[in-house]
Design a protein around this motif. Structure first.
Motif, PDB file in Angstrom:
ATOM      1  N   THR A 235       0.746  -0.877   0.153  1.00 26.50           N
ATOM      2  CA  THR A 235       0.241  -0.142  -0.101  1.00 26.50           C
ATOM      3  C   THR A 235       0.942   1.235   0.056  1.00 26.50           C
ATOM      4  N   LYS A 236       0.536   2.273  -0.691  1.00 22.70           N
ATOM      5  CA  LYS A 236       1.209   3.424  -0.799  1.00 22.70           C
ATOM      6  C   LYS A 236       0.159   4.639  -0.889  1.00 22.70           C
ATOM      7  N   ILE A 237       0.519   5.628   0.009  1.00 21.19           N
ATOM      8  CA  ILE A 237      -0.439   6.906   0.429  1.00 21.19           C
ATOM      9  C   ILE A 237       0.345   7.744  -0.022  1.00 21.19           C
ATOM     10  N   THR A 238      -0.257   8.635  -1.147  1.00 24.82           N
ATOM     11  CA  THR A 238       0.360   9.744  -1.461  1.00 24.82           C
ATOM     12  C   THR A 238      -0.296  11.056  -1.055  1.00 24.82           C
ATOM     13  N   VAL A 239       0.305  12.198  -0.351  1.00 23.28           N
ATOM     14  CA  VAL A 239      -0.486  13.480   0.168  1.00 23.28           C
ATOM     15  C   VAL A 239      -0.533  14.277  -1.191  1.00 23.28           C
TER      16      VAL A 239
END
Length: 72
Positions: free
Chosen positions: A3-7
């Protein structure tokens, strides 16, 4: 894929990879097979918790990474 979360600056949180999204009671949202979604950060979306683009021109945040202080 992890999982990758980009702000995103002036926008949503982009979540991609292998993930689940649940409500406060633990019920799964049906993501319709999506491996990428955007979550609302501005509170203006009519489709919360998902972003619908309502933030455009009404939300400013320059997303820059920083280190959190150590846990106490």
């Amino acid at each position: 894929m992890a999982t990758k979360i980009t702000v995103l600056s002036n926008g949503s949180l982009r979540v991609e990879g292998d993930f689940e999204i649940v409500d406060k009671e633990g019920n799964l949202y049906d993501l319709g097979g999506r491996t990428v979604v955007s979550l609302c950060r501005c509170g203006k979306s009519q489709n919360k918790p998902f972003c619908d683009g309502s933030h455009k021109g009404h939300f400013e945040h320059d997303a820059k990474a920083f280190a959190l202080p150590p846990k106490s």
